[in-house]
Design an enzyme around this catalytic site. Structure first.
Site, mmCIF file in Angstrom:
data_model
loop_
_atom_site.group_PDB
_atom_site.id
_atom_site.type_symbol
_atom_site.label_atom_id
_atom_site.label_comp_id
_atom_site.label_asym_id
_atom_site.label_seq_id
_atom_site.Cartn_x
_atom_site.Cartn_y
_atom_site.Cartn_z
ATOM 1 N N GLU A 119 4.784 -9.204 9.404
ATOM 2 C CA GLU A 119 5.154 -8.356 8.277
ATOM 3 C C GLU A 119 4.296 -7.098 8.310
ATOM 4 O OE1 GLU A 119 6.280 -9.096 3.591
ATOM 5 O OE2 GLU A 119 4.716 -10.313 4.509
ATOM 6 N N LYS B 232 -3.853 -14.912 -13.234
ATOM 7 C CA LYS B 232 -4.930 -14.325 -12.436
ATOM 8 C C LYS B 232 -4.327 -13.162 -11.657
ATOM 9 C CE LYS B 232 -6.819 -13.863 -9.055
ATOM 10 N NZ LYS B 232 -7.217 -12.563 -8.379
ATOM 11 N N CYS C 63 7.525 -7.157 -0.102
ATOM 12 C CA CYS C 63 8.005 -8.292 0.682
ATOM 13 C C CYS C 63 9.476 -8.130 1.031
ATOM 14 C CB CYS C 63 7.775 -9.592 -0.075
ATOM 15 S SG CYS C 63 8.510 -9.613 -1.721
ATOM 16 N N SER D 78 16.878 -5.863 -5.699
ATOM 17 C CA SER D 78 16.179 -6.610 -6.749
ATOM 18 C C SER D 78 16.754 -6.272 -8.119
ATOM 19 C CB SER D 78 14.689 -6.284 -6.724
ATOM 20 O OG SER D 78 14.106 -6.668 -5.500
ATOM 21 N N GLU E 155 6.790 -17.273 -3.864
ATOM 22 C CA GLU E 155 7.494 -16.133 -3.288
ATOM 23 C C GLU E 155 6.557 -15.561 -2.235
ATOM 24 O OE1 GLU E 155 8.414 -12.880 -2.016
ATOM 25 O OE2 GLU E 155 7.870 -12.026 -3.953
#
Length: 487
Positions: A390, A183, A293, A450, A259
């Site tokens: 955040e 989704k 994030c 990453s 996550e």
């Protein structure tokens, strides 16, 4: 839109993908996807109902046994072909991402490279799933430990990295032998749909990947999560939503990978190489317009270098070009929607009221689109909301510290624990920070960390589980132990 953009968007399916076929939503509904740089509708796509979600799970369940029995080399080859097709269509994927999400085109190309690497990495891991065999300590039996696919999995992906967050979940699941229902985010479904078209071209069997686009995530997701045939749930998004999904998953005792949110500290010690620290700060804060994030949220800078650090980053940020991501030289595109702009405005205003100084930026741009100026705040005071929440926007907030212990205390003063960044030339101090900072990942003298070959994930309320690396495929495997008697 120009002719190239219109033609590309017209090539993106506007239907659901269930059981290997593109189908309309059962209710016949659609929803619009908009370019955040202009507010213009760029595509309309099928709006799945809860019944469509179950149809997608039906297809995944029906395909599970055959896919689990498929030779690892066959699964590997499909993922490798998918990676090759992503490289061939990198310009198309990057442009779709820029149009639906707003990130600068050059950054979108970078995401294609990053997202594609999960396909290549896990194509290689598919043929390296191992177990073990050996005599038990008593000498009475032989132990066989095997790894088996968890089973049908459901993924809810975010809007900020629409390709990489899809490949980071889909690739290990397929490598392990799991079928999936995906989704994608309502705001950015087109990249995932186009990627799915490439998976079909790569030879993916019907039912192995199913895509349900929807304007209401919860309505579609809840019945899927409640279905006893589902065995795995993976979500990337806010901690608030993640908590609710974990609670829903508890009834079925589902394997979960979460996550979730971050509040990353970026610590600059007095001995840091400031050239590297400033470069790292710009990368860690303004990559993806700050909508990541992993974005640095709290810049904790030693008081002896804080003024120089602030002056340097302010000079760099003031020179940034704002605009539609398809324009040459743009480094700051629009935020995803009006809510994101309002939040950035509120956090900056709160910090300023408490005594922080705005050295550049700080305002929404007038006119079309959801643009917010890249901003630097200095002298951010304790208690400011920007130190707790955040940001998810292009706002660099600087607070100061005196001692190493104070830096550690400030860095760990959060419910989150996804990533931290530390700049120091003292190797011993760097090792102490690895031990003392409460995060699942850390960049030591680097601002971007990453990588598909590394385990991505956090601690505390930043989530559970890991994506990428050797660890990533084990999220989709269950361990089975068998004892054979010694004959």
């Amino acid at each position: 839109m120009n002719e190239r953009e219109s033609a590309l968007l017209a090539s993106v399916q506007n239907k659901l993908f269930i059981g290997g076929e593109w189908v309309d939503a059962s209710g016949g509904g659609t929803f619009d996807v908009r370019d955040p740089a202009t507010g213009e509708v760029i595509h309309s796509i099928a709006d799945a109902t809860p019944e469509d979600g179950i149809r997608a799970l039906d297809a995944a369940v029906a395909a599970q046994d055959a896919w689990a029995a498929t030779a690892p080399r066959t699964r590997s080859d499909i993922l490798r072909r998918a990676w090759e097709l992503v490289q061939q269509h990198k310009d198309d994927l990057a442009l779709i991402m820029t149009l639906e999400m707003g990130k600068p085109y050059a950054e979108a190309l970078g995401e294609v490279t990053y997202g594609g690497e999960f396909l290549r990495w896990f194509s290689e891991e598919a043929v390296r799933i191992t177990g073990r065999y050996g005599l038990n300590p008593e000498g009475t039996g032989r132990i066989i430990v095997a790894q088996r696919p968890v089973g049908p999995s459901f993924f809810i992906t975010p809007w900020n990295f629409p390709l990489a967050m899809a490949t980071r979940k889909i690739a290990p699941a397929l490598a392990a032998g799991c079928t999936v229902v995906v989704k994608p985010a309502q705001l950015t479904p087109l990249t995932t749909v186009f990627f799915t078209q490439l998976l079909v071209e790569a030879g993916l069997p019907a039912g192995v990947v199913n895509i349900v686009t929807s304007s209401s995530s919860n309505k579609v997701a809840a019945p899927i999560i409640a279905d006893p045939r589902l065995r795995k749930l993976s979500f990337t998004g806010s901690t608030e939503v993640g908590r609710k999904l974990i609670a829903q998953a508890a009834d079925g005792v589902l394997r979960v990978s979460m996550e979730l949110g971050g509040n990353a500290p970026f610590v600059v010690f007095e001995d840091a190489d400031l050239d590297k620290a400033v470069d790292g700060a710009i990368a860690a804060k303004f990559r993806n317009i700050g909508e990541a994030c992993t974005a640095a949220n709290r810049f904790i800078v030693h008081e002896s270098v804080a003024d120089e650090f602030a002056a340097r980053v302010t000079e760099r940020v003031t020179a940034m070009k704002i605009g539609r991501g398809t324009e040459d030289g743009v480094t700051i595109g629009p935020l995803i929607d009006d809510d994101a702009v309002s939040k950035a405005s509120e956090l900056v205003a709160d910090a300023a009221r408490r005594g922080a100084t705005i050295t550049t930026g700080g305002h929404r741009l007038d006119g079309a689109g959801t643009f917010f100026e890249p901003t630097v705040l200095t002298g951010v005071r304790p208690g400011s909301s920007i130190l707790r929440e955040e940001i998810f926007g292009p706002v660099l907030a600087i607070a100061t510290f005196d001692t190493e212990d104070e830096a550690v205390r400030l860095a760990n003063d959060t419910e989150y624990g996804l990533v931290s960044y530390v700049f120091t030339q003292d190797l011993a101090r760097g090792h102490r920070m690895i031990d003392r900072l409460e995060t699942g990942m850390m960049g030591l003298n680097v601002g971007v960390l990453s990588n598909a070959a590394a385990p991505f994930g956090g601690v505390k309320q930043s989530g559970v589980g890991r994506e990428g690396g050797f660890e990533g495929i084990h999220e989709y495997l269950s361990t089975k132990y068998t004892l054979l008697p010694v004959s």
